[in-house]
Design a protein around this motif. Structure first.
Motif, PDB file in Angstrom:
ATOM      1  N   UNK A 356      30.678  39.454  54.726  1.00 32.05           N
ATOM      2  CA  UNK A 356      30.430  40.814  54.240  1.00 32.05           C
ATOM      3  C   UNK A 356      29.696  41.657  55.276  1.00 32.05           C
ATOM      4  N   UNK A 357      28.839  41.018  56.073  1.00 30.80           N
ATOM      5  CA  UNK A 357      28.066  41.798  57.045  1.00 30.80           C
ATOM      6  C   UNK A 357      28.836  42.056  58.336  1.00 30.80           C
ATOM      7  N   UNK A 358      30.127  41.693  58.380  1.00 30.85           N
ATOM      8  CA  UNK A 358      30.930  41.949  59.562  1.00 30.85           C
ATOM      9  C   UNK A 358      31.967  43.031  59.353  1.00 30.85           C
ATOM     10  N   UNK A 359      31.856  43.751  58.239  1.00 24.86           N
ATOM     11  CA  UNK A 359      32.885  44.731  57.906  1.00 24.86           C
ATOM     12  C   UNK A 359      32.241  45.877  57.141  1.00 24.86           C
ATOM     13  N   UNK A 360      32.789  47.062  57.311  1.00 25.93           N
ATOM     14  CA  UNK A 360      32.325  48.220  56.556  1.00 25.93           C
ATOM     15  C   UNK A 360      33.438  49.248  56.504  1.00 25.93           C
ATOM     16  N   UNK A 361      33.392  50.116  55.490  1.00 23.40           N
ATOM     17  CA  UNK A 361      34.379  51.182  55.390  1.00 23.40           C
ATOM     18  C   UNK A 361      34.310  52.097  56.601  1.00 23.40           C
ATOM     19  N   UNK A 362      33.090  52.383  57.079  1.00 27.46           N
ATOM     20  CA  UNK A 362      32.939  53.275  58.229  1.00 27.46           C
ATOM     21  C   UNK A 362      33.634  52.700  59.454  1.00 27.46           C
ATOM     22  N   UNK A 363      33.432  51.405  59.692  1.00 29.28           N
ATOM     23  CA  UNK A 363      34.036  50.768  60.860  1.00 29.28           C
ATOM     24  C   UNK A 363      35.557  50.743  60.741  1.00 29.28           C
ATOM     25  N   UNK A 364      36.069  50.381  59.570  1.00 32.60           N
ATOM     26  CA  UNK A 364      37.514  50.352  59.376  1.00 32.60           C
ATOM     27  C   UNK A 364      38.119  51.738  59.525  1.00 32.60           C
ATOM     28  N   UNK A 365      37.406  52.747  59.083  1.00 31.57           N
ATOM     29  CA  UNK A 365      37.895  54.108  59.206  1.00 31.57           C
ATOM     30  C   UNK A 365      38.005  54.523  60.663  1.00 31.57           C
ATOM     31  N   UNK A 366      37.086  54.050  61.503  1.00 28.52           N
ATOM     32  CA  UNK A 366      37.112  54.361  62.928  1.00 28.52           C
ATOM     33  C   UNK A 366      38.249  53.610  63.613  1.00 28.52           C
ATOM     34  N   UNK A 367      38.419  52.327  63.269  1.00 28.57           N
ATOM     35  CA  UNK A 367      39.420  51.490  63.944  1.00 28.57           C
ATOM     36  C   UNK A 367      40.821  51.747  63.407  1.00 28.57           C
ATOM     37  N   UNK A 368      40.941  51.952  62.126  1.00 23.67           N
ATOM     38  CA  UNK A 368      42.232  52.141  61.432  1.00 23.67           C
ATOM     39  C   UNK A 368      43.261  51.109  61.863  1.00 23.67           C
ATOM     40  N   UNK A 369      42.982  49.822  61.640  1.00 21.34           N
ATOM     41  CA  UNK A 369      43.886  48.771  62.126  1.00 21.34           C
ATOM     42  C   UNK A 369      45.186  48.714  61.340  1.00 21.34           C
ATOM     43  N   UNK A 370      46.235  48.298  62.029  1.00 18.99           N
ATOM     44  CA  UNK A 370      47.498  47.996  61.360  1.00 18.99           C
ATOM     45  C   UNK A 370      47.538  46.541  60.917  1.00 18.99           C
ATOM     46  N   UNK A 371      46.882  45.674  61.687  1.00 18.62           N
ATOM     47  CA  UNK A 371      46.892  44.235  61.430  1.00 18.62           C
ATOM     48  C   UNK A 371      45.459  43.732  61.558  1.00 18.62           C
ATOM     49  N   UNK A 372      45.029  42.858  60.665  1.00 20.48           N
ATOM     50  CA  UNK A 372      43.685  42.279  60.705  1.00 20.48           C
ATOM     51  C   UNK A 372      43.777  40.764  60.800  1.00 20.48           C
ATOM     52  N   UNK A 373      42.971  40.194  61.672  1.00 24.00           N
ATOM     53  CA  UNK A 373      42.956  38.743  61.885  1.00 24.00           C
ATOM     54  C   UNK A 373      41.583  38.205  61.519  1.00 24.00           C
ATOM     55  N   UNK A 374      41.562  37.157  60.699  1.00 23.16           N
ATOM     56  CA  UNK A 374      40.333  36.449  60.350  1.00 23.16           C
ATOM     57  C   UNK A 374      40.357  35.095  61.043  1.00 23.16           C
ATOM     58  N   UNK A 375      39.388  34.848  61.910  1.00 25.48           N
ATOM     59  CA  UNK A 375      39.237  33.522  62.516  1.00 25.48           C
ATOM     60  C   UNK A 375      38.178  32.793  61.712  1.00 25.48           C
ATOM     61  N   UNK A 376      38.617  31.849  60.891  1.00 27.16           N
ATOM     62  CA  UNK A 376      37.682  31.166  59.987  1.00 27.16           C
ATOM     63  C   UNK A 376      38.209  29.781  59.660  1.00 27.16           C
ATOM     64  N   UNK A 377      37.375  28.983  58.981  1.00 28.64           N
ATOM     65  CA  UNK A 377      37.707  27.606  58.682  1.00 28.64           C
ATOM     66  C   UNK A 377      38.514  27.440  57.411  1.00 28.64           C
ATOM     67  N   UNK A 378      38.887  26.201  57.174  1.00 28.19           N
ATOM     68  CA  UNK A 378      39.676  25.822  56.010  1.00 28.19           C
ATOM     69  C   UNK A 378      38.742  25.597  54.836  1.00 28.19           C
ATOM     70  N   UNK A 379      39.150  25.998  53.660  1.00 27.02           N
ATOM     71  CA  UNK A 379      38.304  25.812  52.479  1.00 27.02           C
ATOM     72  C   UNK A 379      38.083  24.338  52.171  1.00 27.02           C
ATOM     73  N   UNK A 380      38.973  23.458  52.682  1.00 28.57           N
ATOM     74  CA  UNK A 380      38.810  22.027  52.438  1.00 28.57           C
ATOM     75  C   UNK A 380      37.677  21.435  53.253  1.00 28.57           C
ATOM     76  N   UNK A 381      37.237  22.163  54.294  1.00 28.67           N
ATOM     77  CA  UNK A 381      36.160  21.650  55.131  1.00 28.67           C
ATOM     78  C   UNK A 381      34.825  21.874  54.444  1.00 28.67           C
ATOM     79  N   UNK A 382      34.062  20.822  54.310  1.00 32.41           N
ATOM     80  CA  UNK A 382      32.742  20.940  53.679  1.00 32.41           C
ATOM     81  C   UNK A 382      31.658  20.419  54.608  1.00 32.41           C
ATOM     82  N   UNK A 383      31.901  20.488  55.914  1.00 31.68           N
ATOM     83  CA  UNK A 383      30.923  20.043  56.897  1.00 31.68           C
ATOM     84  C   UNK A 383      29.831  21.075  57.080  1.00 31.68           C
ATOM     85  N   UNK A 384      28.911  20.789  58.030  1.00 24.81           N
ATOM     86  CA  UNK A 384      27.712  21.605  58.165  1.00 24.81           C
ATOM     87  C   UNK A 384      28.004  23.033  58.591  1.00 24.81           C
TER      88      UNK A 384
END
Length: 464
Positions: A356-384
């Motif tokens: 949540x702290x990596x995104x905002x309406x103001x920032x999206x309005x400035x960037x106006x992306x056509x495509x968004x990429x999330x680099x994140x882990x798998x929900x099955x991972x429960x490691x540290x």
């Protein structure tokens, strides 16, 4: 200096907690409540003693256009140094154009100063006559973390080195995953000579630099390094410093660039021969190390010292935010208020893995992306360091990306159901994705192919 150190320690004392135990890689001395490594009383970054190549004026394919002649001028030369200038006054050519966007309190010190003829620091991008020329960005699945490979007709780069680490149940070694993918890529593309033209490190957090050790042992050469300039012998900043020194083999003046906020003058970003070694594309850097702001609690987190990168390939554009959080992103937008269009890009890698702290309406309005990429882990991972522990991506973030009026512009061919989290360590819930939002934890490594005319194709490898 003693007063400054005491102040930093006092401020840091309100926002850090000592690590209960050493992290798996032995890096973190201080952590915040979410378990992220942060700066503390005796873990403070310093500015790089050797900053490498000077920063030149960026000219991305967005925002105000900069005159050709001004591209030859290092940004440091705009700064008044008492009654003298940092460049000789001989061979004066022309006055500083009035329409060049400068950051605050700079123009009034320049007045009618004229600039001398200088030698270019980098070649102007060459527009390919090959209509089939393509740029590909591989957003590699590294668990919870980030690592990308930039594939160009004229070279190749890496943006961060991934990823999740630790020995908890279900966790993965993201650094090893990234380097394994990179080695396979190099084997399939011998034209690149088993060499990265440049490695960009957005900031010193383990989930972005954890593959640095594996890369050093891979046999893949690194020509240049760009980072935020933060330097110390401890923690993840120590790893960043160590990698920088290894990759450049001590030749920092020619093979390295520190991207620090204090060094940036024009509101068009920064570039040089390390930031942009490519003849077929344009690379611009923004923000980066802001050590002068360490007394502000928000800046005790290395996330907010992220180097932001923009790649332009003809009309195609990609923006990498590192882990810049919303408060620091607002500061960045405020600094660039004369030229916020410079951040308008088509493909956005979201900051902080969909937090949540990596995104905002103001920032999206400035960037106006056509495509968004999330680099994140798998929900099955429960490691540290898993997505489950941090609750990435957040359902609220996904809603912001799809809700009107601020949205990701392109649509998926068909709506697909993935998942998001209502909070840290909370069971994920299904989320229907209709817009062009892609996640490495959902679909594996994601490859975005772009043509110079600004056409995009997205493919995903579900096997991870």
């Amino acid at each position: 200096m003693a007063i400054r150190s005491a102040l930093l320690a006092l401020v840091a004392g309100f926002c850090w907690v000592s690590a209960v135990g050493a992290q798996e890689d032995g890096a973190a001395k201080y952590q915040d409540a979410d378990g992220e490594e942060i700066f503390g009383p005796d873990y403070q970054p310093q500015s790089a003693p050797e900053k490498g190549l000077p920063l030149y004026i960026g000219r991305p394919n967005a925002g105000i256009s900069v005159p050709d002649g001004l591209l030859l001028l290092p940004q440091d030369s705009f700064r008044a140094m008492s009654d003298t200038w940092s460049l000789p006054r001989e061979d004066l050519q022309r006055q500083l154009p009035n329409d060049v966007p400068l950051l605050r309190d700079v123009r009034k010190g320049i007045q009618t100063w004229q600039m001398p003829r200088l030698t270019p620091n980098r070649r102007a991008p060459i527009q390919s006559t090959d209509a089939t020329a393509e740029m590909k960005v591989h957003y590699v699945y590294v668990g919870q973390g980030a690592g990308a490979i930039i594939e160009l007709p004229c070279g190749v780069a890496a943006v961060d080195l991934g990823g999740e680490f630790g020995g908890g149940s279900g966790s993965v070694d993201g650094g090893a995953l990234f380097v394994s993918y990179l080695k396979e890529f190099m084997a399939q593309h011998p034209v690149y000579g088993n060499k990265l033209d440049v490695v960009y490190l957005s900031h010193a957090h383990a989930d972005h630099i954890n593959g640095s050790t594996e890369l050093r042992e891979s046999g893949i050469r690194v020509e240049k390094v760009v980072d935020n300039g933060q330097t110390t012998a401890d923690g993840s900043v120590g790893k960043q410093t160590e990698f920088r020194n290894w990759a450049t083999e001590g030749d920092l003046k020619r093979r390295y660039s520190a991207v620090e906020l204090a060094r940036q003058v024009t509101a068009t970003g920064a570039t040089n021969a390390a930031i942009d070694p490519f003849s077929c594309a344009t690379v611009t850097a923004f923000w980066g190390g802001a050590n002068e702001r360490l007394s502000i609690p928000t800046y005790s987190n290395p996330n907010n010292h992220s180097v932001v990168l923009r790649f332009d390939f003809g009309q195609a554009s990609f923006l990498f935010m590192g882990d810049l959080e919303a408060d620091a992103a607002k500061d960045m937008i405020d600094q660039f208020d004369e030229n916020i269009e410079v951040f308008d890009a088509d493909v956005l890698q979201l900051a902080h893995h969909g937090a949540e702290n990596g995104i905002s309406d103001e920032l999206l309005n400035v960037i106006s992306p056509r495509i968004a990429i999330l680099s994140m882990g798998d929900k099955a991972s429960t490691g540290s360091k898993s997505a489950w522990k941090h609750g990435h991506p957040r359902l609220d973030s996904l809603s912001i990306l799809q809700d009107d009026p601020v949205t990701v512009g392109d649509m998926r061919s068909t709506t697909q159901t993935f998942w998001g989290s209502p909070g840290a360590k909370k069971p994920p819930k299904e989320f229907a994705v209709s817009r062009a939002i892609y996640g490495t934890g959902w679909e594996g490594t994601i490859t975005v192919t772009a043509t110079q005319s600004g056409q995009y194709k997205v493919s995903a490898n579900e096997g991870h």
